[in-house]
Design a protein around this motif. Structure first.
Motif, short mmCIF file in Angstrom:
data_model
loop_
_atom_site.label_atom_id
_atom_site.label_comp_id
_atom_site.label_asym_id
_atom_site.label_seq_id
_atom_site.Cartn_x
_atom_site.Cartn_y
_atom_site.Cartn_z
N PRO A 243 0.78 -1.25 0.00
CA PRO A 243 0.00 0.00 0.00
C PRO A 243 0.81 1.29 0.00
CG PRO A 243 -0.23 -1.19 2.10
CD PRO A 243 0.47 -2.11 1.16
N GLY A 244 1.98 1.31 0.64
CA GLY A 244 2.78 2.53 0.62
C GLY A 244 3.22 2.87 -0.78
N SER A 245 3.86 1.93 -1.44
CA SER A 245 4.31 2.18 -2.82
C SER A 245 3.13 2.37 -3.76
CB SER A 245 5.18 1.05 -3.36
OG SER A 245 5.47 0.09 -2.42
N PHE A 246 2.01 1.68 -3.47
CA PHE A 246 0.84 1.84 -4.34
C PHE A 246 0.30 3.27 -4.29
CE2 PHE A 246 -3.67 1.70 -5.35
CZ PHE A 246 -3.66 1.00 -6.55
N GLN A 247 0.30 3.84 -3.09
CA GLN A 247 -0.16 5.23 -2.94
C GLN A 247 0.58 6.18 -3.89
OE1 GLN A 247 0.94 6.70 0.94
NE2 GLN A 247 0.00 8.71 0.63
N ILE A 248 1.88 5.98 -3.98
CA ILE A 248 2.72 6.83 -4.84
C ILE A 248 2.56 6.42 -6.31
CG2 ILE A 248 5.11 7.52 -5.29
CD1 ILE A 248 3.82 8.53 -2.62
N ALA A 249 2.49 5.13 -6.54
CA ALA A 249 2.35 4.64 -7.93
C ALA A 249 1.03 5.11 -8.55
CB ALA A 249 2.43 3.11 -7.96
N LEU A 250 0.01 5.28 -7.71
CA LEU A 250 -1.27 5.74 -8.24
C LEU A 250 -1.17 7.20 -8.71
CD1 LEU A 250 -4.22 5.04 -8.81
CD2 LEU A 250 -4.78 5.74 -6.48
N LEU A 251 -0.43 8.02 -7.97
CA LEU A 251 -0.19 9.39 -8.43
C LEU A 251 0.56 9.38 -9.76
CD1 LEU A 251 0.87 11.01 -5.03
CD2 LEU A 251 -1.21 11.52 -6.30
N ASP A 252 1.57 8.57 -9.84
CA ASP A 252 2.33 8.48 -11.11
C ASP A 252 1.44 7.98 -12.24
OD1 ASP A 252 4.56 9.39 -9.78
OD2 ASP A 252 5.61 7.47 -9.75
N PRO B 243 14.69 9.74 4.33
CA PRO B 243 13.38 9.82 5.00
C PRO B 243 12.16 9.76 4.09
CG PRO B 243 14.58 11.92 5.16
CD PRO B 243 15.53 10.92 4.61
N GLY B 244 12.25 10.29 2.87
CA GLY B 244 11.09 10.21 1.98
C GLY B 244 10.77 8.76 1.64
N SER B 245 11.76 8.06 1.13
CA SER B 245 11.51 6.65 0.79
C SER B 245 11.21 5.83 2.03
CB SER B 245 12.71 6.02 0.08
OG SER B 245 13.67 6.93 -0.29
N PHE B 246 11.81 6.19 3.18
CA PHE B 246 11.55 5.43 4.40
C PHE B 246 10.08 5.55 4.82
CE2 PHE B 246 11.30 4.83 8.98
CZ PHE B 246 11.99 3.63 9.14
N GLN B 247 9.52 6.73 4.66
CA GLN B 247 8.10 6.95 4.98
C GLN B 247 7.22 5.94 4.25
OE1 GLN B 247 6.79 10.71 3.42
NE2 GLN B 247 4.71 10.52 4.24
N ILE B 248 7.51 5.73 3.00
CA ILE B 248 6.72 4.81 2.18
C ILE B 248 7.08 3.36 2.50
CG2 ILE B 248 6.22 4.15 -0.20
CD1 ILE B 248 5.15 6.94 0.74
N ALA B 249 8.37 3.11 2.68
CA ALA B 249 8.83 1.74 2.99
C ALA B 249 8.24 1.26 4.31
CB ALA B 249 10.35 1.69 3.03
N LEU B 250 8.01 2.18 5.24
CA LEU B 250 7.44 1.76 6.54
C LEU B 250 5.99 1.30 6.36
CD1 LEU B 250 7.90 1.45 9.57
CD2 LEU B 250 7.20 3.83 9.86
N LEU B 251 5.24 1.97 5.49
CA LEU B 251 3.88 1.50 5.18
C LEU B 251 3.92 0.11 4.56
CD1 LEU B 251 2.42 4.81 3.69
CD2 LEU B 251 1.70 3.74 5.83
N ASP B 252 4.82 -0.07 3.60
CA ASP B 252 4.94 -1.39 2.98
C ASP B 252 5.35 -2.44 4.01
OD1 ASP B 252 4.24 -0.27 0.59
OD2 ASP B 252 6.24 -0.35 -0.31
N PRO C 243 4.93 12.87 -10.75
CA PRO C 243 4.76 13.67 -9.53
C PRO C 243 4.71 12.88 -8.23
CG PRO C 243 2.76 13.71 -10.89
CD PRO C 243 3.83 13.08 -11.73
N GLY C 244 4.18 11.65 -8.25
CA GLY C 244 4.15 10.87 -7.02
C GLY C 244 5.56 10.55 -6.54
N SER C 245 6.33 9.96 -7.43
CA SER C 245 7.71 9.63 -7.04
C SER C 245 8.52 10.89 -6.78
CB SER C 245 8.43 8.81 -8.11
OG SER C 245 7.60 8.40 -9.13
#
Lengths: 270, 270, 270
Positions: A243-252, B243-252, C243-245
């Motif tokens: 879900p974390g990466s998906f959140q960002i991938a959806l914006l992309d 920290p940006g990627s970590f924020q997302i990696a923590l959700l994953d 923009p997401g990434s």
């Protein structure tokens, strides 16, 4: 009667028009998702603005391309701003969208949504439980997480569309678009992962506002709203499975949406 | 006396129960982190809802699985909603969690947290400075960034647990879980990177609410709260070093948490 | 007269000082971007805190390293908190930054920003339309999306700097820094992708507050504010093209900023 591919053509055209017009979308939306909603609008090509003060909200609703009203974290001052903004949008002939988040049991949002649904929204977007509750049928909602069956949602959407004159988009495993006197359209793109990120549905409502600002045909705009978000979900799922990466991938994916992606992926049935 | 592995067993079981029950967690939390808190709850398998209106908050607290109260961006209207929600949760026998963000110097949050701590929270979660301040000891806090030593935090946690009857989780380089009459548990998983993303501690409080909703043993739930978030942090750090990627990696990582990860990584001492 | 490289030297020194001091930045900012602003401050090395209650905001403004006032989602209670915080910061000799988001047409924010600009902000940061409007010149703004030419922005910045005594940073394809009696500085780093993510400009204002807390020279701090964010944007664009990434890559880039990156990439002209 339109064919499936006709609805796809229209969705493609609306996306191109949206990117050309870059409509200002005034979002009175909930605190949880406001950042994600803004970024989804930017990603697809629109321009978000969130103006919560009652007087400013009314001023802005008269000049924005469209207004979104989402009652997800409603408070009394926000309800007042929504009333003022809806009145101003209507007076200025601007379209607006209602997202009745978690309507059904909680008192303030339920009475407000029932009041606002009669103020000529162009589009009402909600999950099955919310559409059923807003139609005055038996609410089975559990917060924002819809468990009602899509058959009941279809009946409720038909009733709500007739009562309000709005196009109704009921989302679920299959999204349903209903407008009085028009064909019911079903869109089966999308992935359950879209329910694992907060704000995807809310962002869809905001994209709906952007689309009704570039199309006078609210039924086709409702179909495009469902289709564009769900196709973006399909694209995103190919790039992210958590879900974390998906959140960002959806914006992309909203940024990457184009004619080819939409035509190749669309799953519409009438 | 339980062994370390017993606490690990319980944490694993609670995670599985959480994912089966998908508890609705009512979060009255701060504006800065509300989106991240919601996404962390979704990632680990719970269902977030944020209902700020006083009346709706009371209605919802009676039906949600648990309530989280986080005073990070407290205002007077929000304080009223928190009082109403806590009373409603207590009347309905629902557990609730208190996160006393930045308590110590600022007046509104300090008096509110001191009032609410006596209203039977199941779990109180804060960094060392916050736990020391809420225990009425010398506050040395600098905003939300804890600099107090963990020894002082342990003494404060013991005092606060005795005074309130709650389980107290004091976070820091080593997290400490204290409940009157139970063994003190220390969890040394986690990484300083977790302090470089806003809302990780706040999300931990929300996960604590999800866990007390699926376990009547608040002491074990407090240990699980510390352990699950810290292990997720360890996993995330293997995938992201900024920290940006970590924020997302923590959700994953919260989504990826499973029995094997927890058992292999847990660093608990009694 | 300073050379370009002198401004670069100062920006590097300020970044190092910021990371050593870890200044507490009190942000009274808008709801849409508050999480991203906090994460940008954490990423570059500062410590964010958002304290919205009027009394607490005044208490905190007296002890924080600097205050940021951003009127993007202004409401009456927030306006009162801003007035109290600005007065408290001024009484305590703490610097503060004004970000006049979307000033020009909307009534509450426009009158508030015009009142606050005379309360000795160290730095005023806005896009071209906002700086033009705040200088009392013809407003051509369209929400937060600046379309005014940078020439008009320069004239407005000169006028506003003279009227208020503040350093004025007008952002656009080229950022302009103006302080009465000092050289105008232009920074041409950065990418249009920075306008595709909500909150990048708002985060720049917060970074400006962190920098004025570690440098008494507000002109150099204004240049550093523009330079550090724009160089981070250049770094991020090498790692993300959607923009997401990009949103996440920009946080990583703020963390990765160092002397070498700044010296090699800086595009300053006088």
């Amino acid at each position: 009667m339109k064919t499936e591919s006709c609805f796809v053509d229209e969705a493609v055209e609306m996306l191109l028009n949206l990117r050309k017009a870059v409509p200002l979308v005034h979002c009175l939306t909930n605190d949880v998702v406001v950042n994600y909603v803004a970024n989804c609008l930017l990603a697809i090509g629109a321009a978000p603005a969130m103006i919560p003060d009652k007087n400013e909200a009314a001023q802005f609703a008269a000049v924005a391309g469209a207004l979104l009203v989402n009652v997800g974290t409603i408070t009394e001052p926000q309800a007042e701003a929504m009333r003022a903004a809806v009145e101003s949008a209507n007076n200025a002939g601007r379209p607006w969208v209602l997202d009745p988040v978690a309507v059904g049991v909680l008192s303030l949002r339920t009475s407000l949504a029932n009041e606002l649904k009669m103020k000529k929204p162009s589009l009402i977007r909600g999950n099955a439980s919310e559409i059923i509750a807003l139609a005055g049928m038996e609410a089975t909602g559990r917060g924002v997480d819809s468990t009602a069956s899509m058959d009941a949602a279809h009946d409720a959407a038909v009733s709500l569309a007739r009562e309000t004159g709005a196009t109704v988009l009921a989302t679920g495993p299959v999204d349903i678009v209903v407008t009085e006197g028009r064909q019911t359209v079903r869109i089966s793109n999308g992935t359950p992962m879209m329910t694992r990120v907060t704000g995807v549905g809310c962002a869809q409502g905001a994209i709906g506002a952007a689309l009704v600002s570039v199309s006078a045909d609210t039924h086709s705009a409702g179909v495009a709203t469902a289709l564009l978000m769900a196709v973006a979900g399909d694209i995103a799922l190919e790039n992210a499975v958590r879900p974390g990466s998906f959140q960002i991938a959806l914006l992309d994916a909203l940024d990457a949406l184009d004619e080819n992606e939409i035509r190749q992926r669309a799953k519409i049935s009438l």
